[in-house]
Write a protein that holds these residues in place. Structure first.
Motif: not given
Length: 496
Positions: A140-143, A484-491
């Protein structure tokens, strides 16, 4: 004589109570006083909660910082629901918040895709869905774009108890007065039957002009006091129990909810940043509590953090969600099982509907009737969407699924299924919260393949159509490089 509405009393806290309190306080003028009554002695259903995209609008209206919200409620991103074993065991499809494909002309994308498929194309409908592609890669990431080709709608998974606490802080900062106490007696006007005050166990009496019933399935004000009837839908949706249990979080957090069909019900998995929410929804007519417990605990993917807690319910709705001077919000207004994550949305839409019709110099019967008509239609369209999942199945491994396939369904849903099977067209009501793409994904995911498509899809030559679909296919994959990997995005995003 009508009485101006100057004192609003919300009975009950939790998610419904504090969503109501915070939005009313944000929007209403200061001369309308808001008071919320709740007791810490009454527990709330604090499970992992999955939502749909309009929750973003609610949070934005309150001015909530998304990063703080994600941190404080242990939230994750939700792009879709993964439906597993629903058509037949071993099969899976996604119901995403995206819209597969692109706008190519007068008719929906599925018509062009269906024509190409009938001519030998092999790409699935979900190959043209950015949400689905991100789900498959756990990204996920914001576009930052206005291009509808790259639209990626999302919602959240969060801890509902923490969300209620988060909103409580906001509401109290804005001036909502909270009173701790158990409601012991409800006072009514002897002539009109309107509720006039709540008498607490402490002896305190809280008067009001308009009361919001957020007392959950007890429906203390609307059903128990005013006698509002409950419309039972268990003949269509027979599940009447659930078991819920938290478990340790997985190493990699999926950006979607899992809904896994079992022989006599279905199991949910909701990923949070600190744990997983798990549960099983089932009908006591088909499955014993013991068997449900064993099914749930035997299919956990991580270690259980508690013992399962049972919830009992009856699918349906209050026939009048606004009656006299009481508006029912949340579980007091009705219950639809959380298959499509609509519980919190129904709270949100009930509050927004009340805001549109909020009484000023007095409660007008015309507004009450309009509120109830809109609520009825919204509940019924969601009900039909949930029935669709159960009814259109090809499982033959239990009486439960055979009975669901063979049951009589609401006429409106029957017409919608028949129209799609014949022409791949979707006809929706204005009140339907699910877009055409949602109905298309679930119908096709459940195995309904239309016989025909709109003639407009025959306008382009087959070669031109295939080239166009290939461009859409390739374009949907372009943003994946930014993901990004979902967890990486959240971090990175929350700093947690």
């Amino acid at each position: 004589m009508q009485k101006p509405v100057r004192n609003v009393v919300i009975a009950g806290g939790g998610t419904a109570g504090w969503m109501t309190a915070s939005l009313l306080r944000k929007v209403l003028p200061k001369h309308v006083n808001l008071r919320l009554v709740e007791s810490e002695d009454i527990g709330i259903v604090g499970v992992g909660e999955a939502t749909i995209p309009p929750i973003q609008t609610f949070n934005q209206t309150l001015g909530i910082d998304e990063k703080a919200f994600l941190r404080e409620t242990h939230a994750t991103i939700k792009l879709a629901i993964s439906f597993e074993n629903w058509r037949v065991p071993g099969e899976r499809y996604l119901h995403t918040f995206g819209a597969p494909g692109a706008t190519l002309g007068f008719c929906g994308f599925q018509h062009y895709w269906l024509r190409a498929k009938q001519q030998g194309a092999t790409a699935s409908l979900w190959d043209y869905d950015l949400n689905a592609l991100c789900c498959e890669q756990g990204k996920f990431n914001k576009i930052n774009t206005q291009n509808p080709m790259f639209e990626m709608q999302y919602a959240y998974h969060f801890d509902s108890a923490l969300y209620g606490q988060f909103l409580r802080k906001i509401a109290e900062q804005m001036g909502v007065v909270r009173t701790e106490g158990l409601i012991e007696h409800v006072q009514q006007d002897p002539e009109s039957g309107f509720i006039t005050a709540l008498q607490l166990k402490s002896g305190e009496t809280i008067q009001g002009d308009l009361f919001i019933d957020c007392t959950g399935s007890r429906a203390l004000l609307s059903q128990r006091t005013l006698g509002v009837e409950y419309e039972d839908w268990s003949h269509w949706l027979p599940a009447d129990r659930a078991l819920a249990v938290p478990s340790a979080r997985k190493a990699n957090t999926a950006p979607y909810t899992r809904s896994i069909a079992r022989p006599s019900g279905w199991q949910w998995q909701i990923p949070l940043t600190h744990r997983n929410g798990n549960g099983i929804v089932y009908s006591s007519n088909y499955l014993s509590d013991e068997k449900a417990h064993d099914t749930l605990m035997g299919n956990l993917e991580t270690e259980a953090l508690d013992t399962p807690r049972q919830l009992r319910f009856r699918t349906g709705r209050a026939r009048e969600q606004w009656h006299k001077n009481v508006v029912a919000i949340g579980l007091s207004s009705g219950f639809l099982e959380p298959l499509e994550s609509t519980s919190i949305h129904l709270i949100q839409s009930g509050i927004v509907r009340l805001m549109k019709m909020f009484p000023n110099q007095g409660i007008e019967p015309s507004m009450v009737a309009l509120y109830n008509a809109e609520s009825k239609q919204e509940f019924e369209t969601i009900r039909d969407f949930i029935i669709l999942h159960y009814h259109v199945n090809e499982r033959d491994d239990s009486d439960f699924w055979r009975d669901m396939r063979n049951m009589a369904i609401p006429e409106r849903l029957s017409h919608k299924i028949d129209a799609f099977k014949q022409t791949s067209a979707i006809f929706n009501e204005n009140s339907d919260i699910f877009r055409d793409s949602s109905w298309v994904q679930v119908m096709m995911g459940q195995g309904l393949m239309p016989r025909d498509y709109h003639p407009v899809a025959d306008v382009p030559k087959l070669g031109t159509l295939n080239e166009t679909l290939k461009k859409v296919y390739d374009a949907k994959r372009q943003p994946l490089e930014q993901m990004l990997a979902h967890d990486e995005f959240l971090r990175r995003y929350t700093g947690a």
